[in-house]
Design a protein around this motif. Structure first.
Motif, PDB file in Angstrom:
ATOM      1  N   ALA A  31      25.157  12.179  54.342  1.00 10.88           N
ATOM      2  CA  ALA A  31      23.761  12.122  53.908  1.00 10.88           C
ATOM      3  C   ALA A  31      23.621  11.383  52.585  1.00 10.88           C
ATOM      4  O   ALA A  31      22.697  10.578  52.395  1.00 10.88           O
ATOM      5  N   VAL A  42      18.249  17.470  45.713  1.00 10.09           N
ATOM      6  CA  VAL A  42      18.925  18.351  46.669  1.00 10.09           C
ATOM      7  C   VAL A  42      18.565  19.786  46.339  1.00 10.09           C
ATOM      8  O   VAL A  42      18.596  20.181  45.171  1.00 10.09           O
ATOM      9  N   LEU A 114      17.603  16.155  50.445  1.00  9.62           N
ATOM     10  CA  LEU A 114      18.606  16.892  51.206  1.00  9.62           C
ATOM     11  C   LEU A 114      18.368  18.380  50.987  1.00  9.62           C
ATOM     12  O   LEU A 114      18.259  18.829  49.847  1.00  9.62           O
ATOM     13  N   ARG A 145      17.147  14.968  55.037  1.00 15.26           N
ATOM     14  CA  ARG A 145      18.007  15.633  56.015  1.00 15.26           C
ATOM     15  C   ARG A 145      18.146  17.106  55.669  1.00 15.26           C
ATOM     16  O   ARG A 145      18.289  17.469  54.499  1.00 15.26           O
TER      17      ARG A 145
END
Length: 215
Positions: A31, A42, A114, A145
Motif C-alpha cells: 500500500a 495512516v 491507509l 486502502r
C-alpha cells in the motif's frame, strides 16, 4: 485477557498469527509502495503494539511521508508501541491510549490513505462489524486502502464482510486463500468520503474468548 501476553503468539514463526502478521506487513508495504507522492495519513484501530505498521515503516522509503495514529486501549501495549516508535525514530507515528471505537480519535487525520483493522473483526459482534465497515466510508480518502483481518472458523464470515465493503464503494484488491485460518483482506475505497460523525462509537470490543473466535 492479558493482551500484552497475547502478542507473544507473534513470536512463534509458524503460528497462524505470525503468518497473518507477515501477510499484513506485506500488504502495508504494498500500500505504501502504491501510494502517490506526498504526505500519507495512516490510522490503526485497536493497534496493539503497532507491529502491523512499525514492522514495515522503519525501513520503508516513504517513512518520512507518513503521519500515523495508532489507537489502543491496553496500557502495556500502548507503552510498548510508543517505545518501538521512539526506538526506530518515527516522530510521525503517534500512539494514543484510548477506545479505538470512538471516531473522535481520528478527527484531524481523516480521511486517511491507509486504515488498519487488524485483530478487530474477530473480537466484535457481526452487527458491530457492519457498523465499522460503514464507518470506513468516513475514515477513508478516495483511493485509500483498508487492510482487515478475520478468522475463517465456521461459520466463515469473511465473504459476508467482503460484501459489506463492496456495497459501500470498496473494491477488493487482495484476499488470502480460504485455507488460511487467519485471513487478510485489502479493500480500496472508490467512493466519496462521508463526513466524520463526531461523538460516534462504532463497536464494543467483546473479545474473541467470549465470542468463540480467534481474534
Amino acid at each position: 485477557m492479558d493482551w500484552q501476553k497475547w502478542h507473544d503468539r507473534y513470536d512463534a514463526p509458524e503460528s497462524p498469527l505470525a503468518r497473518r502478521l507477515r501477510a499484513v506487513q506485506d500488504r502495508v508495504r504494498a500500500a505504501l509502495d502504491a501510494a502517490p507522492p506526498g504526505p500519507l495519513r495512516v490510522v490503526s484501530l485497536c493497534a496493539g503494539q503497532g507491529r502491523d505498521l512499525l514492522g514495515v515503516l522503519p525501513t520503508h522509503p516513504r517513512r518520512e511521508d507518513v503521519r500515523a495514529r495508532l489507537v489502543e486501549l491496553d496500557p502495556a501495549n500502548v507503552t510498548e508501541a510508543k517505545r518501538t516508535a521512539a526506538a526506530v525514530g518515527l516522530p510521525g507515528v503517534e500512539v494514543v491510549a484510548g477506545d479505538a471505537a470512538l471516531l473522535d480519535h481520528y478527527a484531524d487525520l481523516v480521511p486517511a490513505d491507509l486504515v488498519l483493522l487488524c485483530g478487530v473483526f474477530g473480537n466484535i459482534t457481526h452487527d458491530d462489524i457492519e457498523r465499522t465497515v460503514e464507518a470506513c466510508t468516513q475514515l477513508c480518502a478516495p483511493g485509500a486502502r483498508v487492510i482487515w483481518t478475520r478468522h475463517r472458523k465456521a461459520p466463515d464470515q469473511v465473504p459476508r464482510i467482503c460484501e459489506w465493503f463492496e456495497t459501500r464503494g470498496f473494491v477488493r484488491e487482495w484476499l488470502t486463500p480460504p485455507d488460511h485460518i487467519q485471513s487478510v483482506t485489502v479493500h480500496r475505497f472508490t467512493a466519496t468520503p462521508a463526513p466524520l460523525q463526531r461523538g460516534t462509537r462504532v463497536f464494543d470490543f467483546v473479545g474473541y474468548d467470549r465470542l468463540g473466535g480467534a481474534g
